[in-house]
Write an enzyme that holds these catalytic residues in place. Structure first.
Site, PDB file in Angstrom:
ATOM      1  N   LEU A  84      10.409 -20.838  -3.617  1.00  0.00           N
ATOM      2  CA  LEU A  84       9.392 -19.976  -2.994  1.00  0.00           C
ATOM      3  C   LEU A  84       8.038 -20.087  -3.694  1.00  0.00           C
ATOM      4  O   LEU A  84       7.967 -20.022  -4.925  1.00  0.00           O
ATOM      5  CB  LEU A  84       9.876 -18.518  -3.082  1.00  0.00           C
ATOM      6  CG  LEU A  84       8.899 -17.438  -2.592  1.00  0.00           C
ATOM      7  CD1 LEU A  84       8.861 -17.403  -1.068  1.00  0.00           C
ATOM      8  CD2 LEU A  84       9.278 -16.069  -3.151  1.00  0.00           C
ATOM      9  N   TRP A 104     -12.011  -2.102  -7.571  1.00  0.00           N
ATOM     10  CA  TRP A 104     -12.781  -1.746  -8.783  1.00  0.00           C
ATOM     11  C   TRP A 104     -13.480  -0.406  -8.603  1.00  0.00           C
ATOM     12  O   TRP A 104     -13.938   0.200  -9.570  1.00  0.00           O
ATOM     13  CB  TRP A 104     -13.838  -2.819  -9.094  1.00  0.00           C
ATOM     14  CG  TRP A 104     -13.263  -4.166  -9.410  1.00  0.00           C
ATOM     15  CD1 TRP A 104     -13.278  -5.265  -8.602  1.00  0.00           C
ATOM     16  CD2 TRP A 104     -12.609  -4.581 -10.618  1.00  0.00           C
ATOM     17  NE1 TRP A 104     -12.661  -6.332  -9.224  1.00  0.00           N
ATOM     18  CE2 TRP A 104     -12.246  -5.933 -10.459  1.00  0.00           C
ATOM     19  CE3 TRP A 104     -12.281  -3.931 -11.820  1.00  0.00           C
ATOM     20  CZ2 TRP A 104     -11.580  -6.660 -11.448  1.00  0.00           C
ATOM     21  CZ3 TRP A 104     -11.608  -4.651 -12.802  1.00  0.00           C
ATOM     22  CH2 TRP A 104     -11.265  -5.993 -12.613  1.00  0.00           C
ATOM     23  N   ARG A 164     -12.172   2.275  -7.966  1.00  0.00           N
ATOM     24  CA  ARG A 164     -11.296   3.362  -8.423  1.00  0.00           C
ATOM     25  C   ARG A 164     -11.645   3.764  -9.856  1.00  0.00           C
ATOM     26  O   ARG A 164     -12.297   3.001 -10.568  1.00  0.00           O
ATOM     27  CB  ARG A 164      -9.835   2.907  -8.337  1.00  0.00           C
ATOM     28  CG  ARG A 164      -9.456   2.613  -6.913  1.00  0.00           C
ATOM     29  CD  ARG A 164      -7.987   2.338  -6.752  1.00  0.00           C
ATOM     30  NE  ARG A 164      -7.688   2.085  -5.345  1.00  0.00           N
ATOM     31  CZ  ARG A 164      -6.475   2.110  -4.828  1.00  0.00           C
ATOM     32  NH1 ARG A 164      -5.434   2.360  -5.600  1.00  0.00           N
ATOM     33  NH2 ARG A 164      -6.304   1.880  -3.545  1.00  0.00           N
ATOM     34  N   SER A 182      -7.998  -4.474   5.404  1.00  0.00           N
ATOM     35  CA  SER A 182      -8.621  -4.232   4.094  1.00  0.00           C
ATOM     36  C   SER A 182      -9.035  -5.529   3.377  1.00  0.00           C
ATOM     37  O   SER A 182      -8.729  -5.710   2.197  1.00  0.00           O
ATOM     38  CB  SER A 182      -7.694  -3.382   3.209  1.00  0.00           C
ATOM     39  OG  SER A 182      -7.377  -2.161   3.839  1.00  0.00           O
ATOM     40  N   HIS A 187       2.475   3.433  -8.847  1.00  0.00           N
ATOM     41  CA  HIS A 187       2.274   1.993  -9.079  1.00  0.00           C
ATOM     42  C   HIS A 187       3.484   1.381  -9.790  1.00  0.00           C
ATOM     43  O   HIS A 187       3.922   0.282  -9.474  1.00  0.00           O
ATOM     44  CB  HIS A 187       1.005   1.755  -9.906  1.00  0.00           C
ATOM     45  CG  HIS A 187      -0.260   2.119  -9.178  1.00  0.00           C
ATOM     46  ND1 HIS A 187      -0.490   1.771  -7.863  1.00  0.00           N
ATOM     47  CD2 HIS A 187      -1.371   2.811  -9.569  1.00  0.00           C
ATOM     48  CE1 HIS A 187      -1.687   2.237  -7.492  1.00  0.00           C
ATOM     49  NE2 HIS A 187      -2.227   2.874  -8.501  1.00  0.00           N
ATOM     50  N   ASP A 212       0.818  -1.207   0.000  1.00  0.00           N
ATOM     51  CA  ASP A 212       0.000   0.000   0.000  1.00  0.00           C
ATOM     52  C   ASP A 212       0.858   1.266   0.000  1.00  0.00           C
ATOM     53  O   ASP A 212       1.985   1.257   0.485  1.00  0.00           O
ATOM     54  CB  ASP A 212      -0.914  -0.022   1.241  1.00  0.00           C
ATOM     55  CG  ASP A 212      -2.060   0.975   1.125  1.00  0.00           C
ATOM     56  OD1 ASP A 212      -2.375   1.395  -0.009  1.00  0.00           O
ATOM     57  OD2 ASP A 212      -2.637   1.331   2.168  1.00  0.00           O
TER      58      ASP A 212
HETATM   59  C1  IPE Z   1      -5.371  -2.632   0.067  1.00  0.00           C
HETATM   60  O1  IPE Z   1      -5.065  -1.301  -0.164  1.00  0.00           O
HETATM   61  C2  IPE Z   1      -5.381  -3.383  -1.218  1.00  0.00           C
HETATM   62  C3  IPE Z   1      -4.104  -3.514  -1.890  1.00  0.00           C
HETATM   63  C4  IPE Z   1      -2.955  -3.076  -1.456  1.00  0.00           C
HETATM   64  C5  IPE Z   1      -4.148  -4.207  -3.126  1.00  0.00           C
HETATM   65  P1  IPE Z   1      -6.199  -0.208  -0.337  1.00  0.00           P
HETATM   66  O2  IPE Z   1      -5.506   1.074  -0.581  1.00  0.00           O
HETATM   67  O3  IPE Z   1      -7.188  -0.634  -1.357  1.00  0.00           O
HETATM   68  O4  IPE Z   1      -6.913  -0.244   1.090  1.00  0.00           O
HETATM   69  P2  IPE Z   1      -7.821   0.820   1.795  1.00  0.00           P
HETATM   70  O5  IPE Z   1      -8.852   1.260   0.800  1.00  0.00           O
HETATM   71  O6  IPE Z   1      -6.959   1.962   2.188  1.00  0.00           O
HETATM   72  O7  IPE Z   1      -8.383   0.101   2.981  1.00  0.00           O
HETATM   73  C1  IPE Z   2      -1.582   0.245  -3.310  1.00  0.00           C
HETATM   74  O1  IPE Z   2      -1.364   1.606  -3.354  1.00  0.00           O
HETATM   75  C2  IPE Z   2      -1.821  -0.361  -4.658  1.00  0.00           C
HETATM   76  C3  IPE Z   2      -3.194  -0.801  -4.891  1.00  0.00           C
HETATM   77  C4  IPE Z   2      -4.181  -0.766  -4.036  1.00  0.00           C
HETATM   78  C5  IPE Z   2      -3.453  -1.331  -6.217  1.00  0.00           C
HETATM   79  P1  IPE Z   2      -2.562   2.632  -3.351  1.00  0.00           P
HETATM   80  O2  IPE Z   2      -2.954   2.906  -4.760  1.00  0.00           O
HETATM   81  O3  IPE Z   2      -3.667   2.168  -2.480  1.00  0.00           O
HETATM   82  O4  IPE Z   2      -1.867   3.903  -2.731  1.00  0.00           O
HETATM   83  P2  IPE Z   2      -2.490   4.916  -1.678  1.00  0.00           P
HETATM   84  O5  IPE Z   2      -3.003   4.113  -0.529  1.00  0.00           O
HETATM   85  O6  IPE Z   2      -3.573   5.660  -2.383  1.00  0.00           O
HETATM   86  O7  IPE Z   2      -1.337   5.788  -1.305  1.00  0.00           O
HETATM   87 MG    MG Z   3      -4.110   2.413  -0.509  1.00  0.00          MG
END
Ligand code: IPE
Ligand code: IPE
Ligand code: MG
Length: 254
Positions: free
Chosen positions: A143, A81, A83, A208, A49, A32
């Site tokens: 692994l 999804w 997003r 999450s 990303h 995250d």
């Molecule tokens: C959790 O991160 C999912 C992934 C890292 C793939 P999110 O950014 O989606 O989680 P929330 O929305 O902050 O809980």
């Molecule tokens: C994690 O980073 C990647 C995914 C959830 C795909 P985020 O995109 O959630 O990054 P933040 O939390 O908005 O910084």
């Molecule tokens: Mg996030």
């Protein structure tokens, strides 16, 4: 099984002063903070990303070299999804690119890659790429690298319950044969040890919807570091912290 790579593993373990006797078997990571990392640099979220993928490459290499049995990373949740479609599309393309670039190296390192989640709900081209990568590495003894894509812990439990309900309906098992073990066997992680350690970067203290069943007795480790900045050194620090924990599993102090 792991003997063959002990040479390299020993070097890594010694370098980071890890205790070989107390290595976690399974580490799970919620990757995250990519968006926040990009925002701090006034860049689009997609830039974060991309950088996050670079971190993942280093972490999977380290996990493999350190002789971990299983590494599970959360790449895309069933809730992601929500997003904007431009970001979702970018991520799907990025997963495909990552595999195309990395699969040979992973295979050389004897890594066995697996995709966990509702894979059938992903774009067809991605499903094909995932299937090819799983197939290529299926017999690798190193692994186990689980990549959670379109993964939701609750959805995973729902599909397990449905599979068991169907078996009862068909008269294959009796309802009282449903047990913790039989539920575990219906999860994507069937046959693997539960995570010993969960790492969540970026300063959020929640799971999450990740591995809800499997995390029952997992040790949690949180850091403010954003995923693109997460380093091998910090990974090792999390493992050292884990090695100092006392796991009681409901029992008493030893
Ligand atoms: C959790 O991160 C999912 C992934 C890292 C793939 P999110 O950014 O989606 O989680 P929330 O929305 O902050 O809980
Ligand atoms: C994690 O980073 C990647 C995914 C959830 C795909 P985020 O995109 O959630 O990054 P933040 O939390 O908005 O910084
Ligand atoms: Mg996030």
């Amino acid at each position: 099984m792991w003997k063959k790579w002990f040479g390299k593993a020993d070097k890594n373990i010694a370098e980071f002063e890890l205790d070989r006797e107390k290595m976690p078997r399974h580490v799970a990571i919620i990757m995250d903070g990519n968006g926040r990392w990009a925002k701090k640099r006034a860049m689009p979220r997609t830039f974060g990303h991309r950088q996050g993928v670079e971190t993942l490459k280093r972490i999977v290499q380290f996990a493999s070299d350190a002789g971990l049995q299983v590494l599970t990373v959360y790449a895309f949740s069933t809730e992601n999804w929500r997003r904007p479609s431009s970001e979702v599309d970018f991520l799907m393309t990025l997963f495909k690119e990552f595999l195309e670039q990395e699969i040979d190296e992973l295979h050389r390192n004897r890594v066995r890659i697996r995709f966990i989640g509702d894979i059938a709900g992903l774009p067809m081209v991605l499903q094909q790429t995932f299937a090819d990568a799983e197939c290529l590495t299926a017999n690798n003894p190193g692994l186990i690298f689980n990549v959670a894509v379109n993964y939701g812990g609750r959805a995973e439990i729902v599909q397990a319950v449905r599979a068991l309900a169907m078996q009862v309906k068909e008269g294959e098992i009796s309802y009282d044969a449903i047990s913790e073990a039989s539920i575990s066997d219906q999860l994507y992680t069937a046959g693997q040890p539960d995570p010993d350690l969960l790492i969540r970067p970026s300063g959020d203290f929640r799971i999450s919807n990740f591995l809800l069943w499997q995390l029952a007795y997992t040790e949690f480790w949180f850091t403010e570091t954003l995923w693109p900045d997460f380093s091998v050194e910090e990974f090792a620090a999390a493992m050292i912290a884990y090695q100092k924990r006392e796991r009681r599993f409901g029992g008493l102090k030893r």
